[in-house]
Design a protein around this motif. Structure first.
Motif, PDB file in Angstrom:
ATOM      1  N   ALA A 104      10.541   3.613  -1.148  1.00  0.00           N
ATOM      2  CA  ALA A 104      11.442   4.921  -1.406  1.00  0.00           C
ATOM      3  C   ALA A 104      11.825   5.507  -0.194  1.00  0.00           C
ATOM      4  CB  ALA A 104      10.363   5.701  -2.214  1.00  0.00           C
ATOM      5  N   GLN A 105      11.061   5.373   0.910  1.00  0.00           N
ATOM      6  CA  GLN A 105      11.459   5.907   2.371  1.00  0.00           C
ATOM      7  C   GLN A 105      12.701   5.477   2.846  1.00  0.00           C
ATOM      8  OE1 GLN A 105       9.204   8.412   2.931  1.00  0.00           O
ATOM      9  NE2 GLN A 105       8.317   7.389   1.132  1.00  0.00           N
ATOM     10  N   LEU A 106      12.976   4.082   2.537  1.00  0.00           N
ATOM     11  CA  LEU A 106      14.220   3.591   2.966  1.00  0.00           C
ATOM     12  C   LEU A 106      15.380   4.165   2.017  1.00  0.00           C
ATOM     13  CD1 LEU A 106      16.456   1.471   4.161  1.00  0.00           C
ATOM     14  CD2 LEU A 106      15.386  -0.029   2.574  1.00  0.00           C
ATOM     15  N   PHE A 113      24.446   5.588  -0.089  1.00  0.00           N
ATOM     16  CA  PHE A 113      24.710   4.239   0.164  1.00  0.00           C
ATOM     17  C   PHE A 113      23.905   3.348  -0.392  1.00  0.00           C
ATOM     18  CE2 PHE A 113      24.852   0.344   2.854  1.00  0.00           C
ATOM     19  CZ  PHE A 113      26.020   0.370   3.076  1.00  0.00           C
ATOM     20  N   PRO A 114      24.542   2.382  -1.240  1.00  0.00           N
ATOM     21  CA  PRO A 114      23.768   1.421  -2.007  1.00  0.00           C
ATOM     22  C   PRO A 114      22.912   0.342  -1.103  1.00  0.00           C
ATOM     23  CG  PRO A 114      25.834   1.278  -2.705  1.00  0.00           C
ATOM     24  CD  PRO A 114      25.860   2.250  -1.560  1.00  0.00           C
ATOM     25  N   VAL A 115      21.496   0.069  -1.533  1.00  0.00           N
ATOM     26  CA  VAL A 115      20.553  -0.765  -0.969  1.00  0.00           C
ATOM     27  C   VAL A 115      21.349  -1.849  -0.935  1.00  0.00           C
ATOM     28  CG1 VAL A 115      19.006  -1.004  -2.682  1.00  0.00           C
ATOM     29  CG2 VAL A 115      18.180  -1.225  -0.427  1.00  0.00           C
ATOM     30  N   THR A 116      21.820  -2.361  -2.145  1.00  0.00           N
ATOM     31  CA  THR A 116      22.180  -3.726  -2.137  1.00  0.00           C
ATOM     32  C   THR A 116      23.308  -4.288  -1.354  1.00  0.00           C
ATOM     33  OG1 THR A 116      23.699  -2.919  -3.890  1.00  0.00           O
ATOM     34  CG2 THR A 116      21.864  -4.002  -4.541  1.00  0.00           C
ATOM     35  N   GLN A 117      23.900  -3.342  -0.434  1.00  0.00           N
ATOM     36  CA  GLN A 117      25.283  -3.394   0.388  1.00  0.00           C
ATOM     37  C   GLN A 117      24.520  -3.545   1.907  1.00  0.00           C
ATOM     38  OE1 GLN A 117      28.600  -1.073  -0.231  1.00  0.00           O
ATOM     39  NE2 GLN A 117      28.435  -1.338  -2.389  1.00  0.00           N
ATOM     40  N   LEU A 118      23.352  -3.286   2.190  1.00  0.00           N
ATOM     41  CA  LEU A 118      22.740  -3.620   3.305  1.00  0.00           C
ATOM     42  C   LEU A 118      22.964  -4.592   4.311  1.00  0.00           C
ATOM     43  CD1 LEU A 118      19.187  -1.536   3.168  1.00  0.00           C
ATOM     44  CD2 LEU A 118      21.352  -0.775   4.262  1.00  0.00           C
ATOM     45  N   LEU A 123      19.695  -3.016   8.474  1.00  0.00           N
ATOM     46  CA  LEU A 123      18.131  -3.181   8.651  1.00  0.00           C
ATOM     47  C   LEU A 123      17.537  -2.893  10.093  1.00  0.00           C
ATOM     48  CD1 LEU A 123      17.696  -5.417   5.716  1.00  0.00           C
ATOM     49  CD2 LEU A 123      16.995  -3.083   5.543  1.00  0.00           C
ATOM     50  N   ASN A 124      18.174  -3.815  10.829  1.00  0.00           N
ATOM     51  CA  ASN A 124      17.572  -3.618  12.480  1.00  0.00           C
ATOM     52  C   ASN A 124      17.711  -2.163  12.587  1.00  0.00           C
ATOM     53  OD1 ASN A 124      16.764  -6.190  13.047  1.00  0.00           O
ATOM     54  ND2 ASN A 124      18.819  -7.039  13.368  1.00  0.00           N
ATOM     55  N   SER A 125      18.751  -1.537  12.407  1.00  0.00           N
ATOM     56  CA  SER A 125      18.887  -0.047  13.148  1.00  0.00           C
ATOM     57  C   SER A 125      17.960   0.842  12.345  1.00  0.00           C
ATOM     58  CB  SER A 125      20.393   0.364  12.611  1.00  0.00           C
ATOM     59  OG  SER A 125      21.240  -0.178  13.328  1.00  0.00           O
ATOM     60  N   HIS A 140       3.009  -0.812  11.282  1.00  0.00           N
ATOM     61  CA  HIS A 140       3.473  -0.338  10.043  1.00  0.00           C
ATOM     62  C   HIS A 140       5.066  -0.821   9.675  1.00  0.00           C
ATOM     63  CE1 HIS A 140       4.001   3.881   7.856  1.00  0.00           C
ATOM     64  NE2 HIS A 140       4.526   2.746   7.212  1.00  0.00           N
ATOM     65  N   VAL A 141       5.690  -0.871  10.844  1.00  0.00           N
ATOM     66  CA  VAL A 141       7.172  -1.102  10.455  1.00  0.00           C
ATOM     67  C   VAL A 141       7.204  -2.535  10.254  1.00  0.00           C
ATOM     68  CG1 VAL A 141       9.212  -1.529  11.554  1.00  0.00           C
ATOM     69  CG2 VAL A 141       7.940   0.371  12.443  1.00  0.00           C
ATOM     70  N   ASN A 142       6.270  -3.352  10.530  1.00  0.00           N
ATOM     71  CA  ASN A 142       6.235  -4.951  10.320  1.00  0.00           C
ATOM     72  C   ASN A 142       5.999  -4.777   8.552  1.00  0.00           C
ATOM     73  OD1 ASN A 142       6.995  -6.673  12.140  1.00  0.00           O
ATOM     74  ND2 ASN A 142       5.099  -6.604  12.992  1.00  0.00           N
ATOM     75  N   GLY A 143       4.974  -4.031   8.282  1.00  0.00           N
ATOM     76  CA  GLY A 143       4.475  -3.989   6.788  1.00  0.00           C
ATOM     77  C   GLY A 143       5.621  -3.401   6.083  1.00  0.00           C
ATOM     78  N   ARG A 144       6.390  -2.437   6.449  1.00  0.00           N
ATOM     79  CA  ARG A 144       7.527  -1.964   5.609  1.00  0.00           C
ATOM     80  C   ARG A 144       8.455  -3.176   5.500  1.00  0.00           C
ATOM     81  NH1 ARG A 144       9.647   4.159   6.456  1.00  0.00           N
ATOM     82  NH2 ARG A 144       7.803   4.467   5.444  1.00  0.00           N
TER      83      ARG A 144
END
Length: 336
Positions: A104-106, A113-118, A123-125, A140-144
């Motif tokens: 949900a945080q993402l 903006f649709p997550v399906t178009q990432l 994602l790197n950004s 934490h970032v690796n877990g996310r």
């Protein structure tokens, strides 16, 4: 009878508006013996829990519904798809809750903006944003990252996008000390009120296990917002500050468990055991995905490390942790 969901003294309750007819009131009290009368609201109320919701035919909240409020457009559908497929695959409740929160945080950052178009660049950004702006730890970032990858894999059977995703290098921290971020992960994945209060007291007060289980209700002074920590033999008694932010959790715990003498009591014994606290901490580590070989004593060490980084002197830390061999007045004597 009309009902309303509300908060009463920082506790979720169900307000029950019934006729003032004595027979109606008596019938209601027999059906709901735990019901209480609110003088301020002039209404009967019940604890907002699953049992009372079912009995009153109130729709049960679906896990993650609160998170949906901050998600927009088609991303709401993707969130629900992710939740549904995790349930179909029989993921544990704690895993689903953690995965939904991180996902949900993402989605909240993406807005419309649709997550399906990432793309991989997007994602790197985003992960760089988590590190630089949100100051999340590498672990934490690796877990996310892994959770978002699970979404693409489970919902869209797509993982190639992650071939180009940079995985942050996890910095090493002492094995017997948890980072502040890991402490947050422990809290976020612990949903039992008693367990969460134990963990927060262990860290927030810098308590030893024996000090936790020896806490009594009479040691908690909410007038002065202090807690009396009774020392071991030849140790001094000391006071620690009771944080205001912990008050709602504490009140919810008292309402739910209603301890009689010790703050933490077992089902069949008067006092919680050291072993019980150790098991709670071990299970919390597993749920949070923390693989460090650390005991609950490590929470206290994390607290000490935090004080040291803040510039606290050794003498102050020793005084706070109760190391000096001098007795101080009891809670009752201090009020005279």
């Amino acid at each position: 009878m009309e009902i309303e969901l509300a908060y009463h003294r920082n506790i979720k309750v169900i307000l029950c508006y019934i006729e003032k007819d004595p027979k109606t009131v008596e019938a209601f009290k027999q059906s709901y013996p735990e019901a209480k009368w609110s003088r301020s609201k002039k209404v009967w109320f019940l604890r907002d829990n699953l049992t009372n919701r079912k009995q009153l035919n109130i729709p049960l909240p679906e896990m993650g519904d609160k998170l949906l409020k901050g998600i927009m457009g088609s991303n709401r559908e993707e969130f629900i798809k992710f939740r549904t497929i995790m349930r179909q695959k029989a993921y544990s409740e704690s895993t689903i809750r953690t995965y939904l929160f991180e996902f949900a945080q993402l989605l909240q950052v993406l807005k419309h903006f649709p997550v399906t178009q990432l793309t991989a660049d997007n994602l790197n950004s985003y992960f760089l944003y988590c590190i630089k702006k949100l100051r999340y730890s590498e672990s934490h970032v690796n877990g996310r990252r892994n959770i978002i990858k699970s979404y693409f894999q489970l919902v869209h059977n797509e993982t190639k996008i992650f071939d180009s995703i940079v995985r942050p290098k996890v910095s090493k921290t002492p094995e017997n000390v948890l980072s502040s971020e890991e402490i947050k992960q422990l809290y976020q994945t612990t949903y039992n009120l008693k367990h969460l209060l134990i963990l927060k007291m262990a860290y927030g007060f810098g308590l030893r296990v024996t000090e936790i289980i020896n806490l009594k209700l009479e040691h908690i002074n909410l007038v002065d917002m202090q807690v009396l920590i009774v020392g071991r033999k030849d140790d001094r008694d000391r006071y620690v500050k009771f944080p205001k932010r912990m008050l709602p959790l504490y009140q919810d715990y008292l309402y739910e468990y209603q301890p009689k003498n010790y703050l933490f009591e077992g089902s069949f014994v008067d006092q919680f055991t050291v072993r019980s606290v150790q098991v709670i901490f071990k299970n919390a580590l597993i749920k949070a995905g923390i693989t460090k070989k650390v005991s609950i004593h490590g929470i206290g060490q994390t607290y000490i490390s935090k004080l040291e980084r803040a510039g606290a002197s050794l003498a102050f830390i020793q005084e706070l942790m109760g190391n000096p061999r001098k007795k101080t007045p009891s809670l009752e004597n201090s009020k005279r």
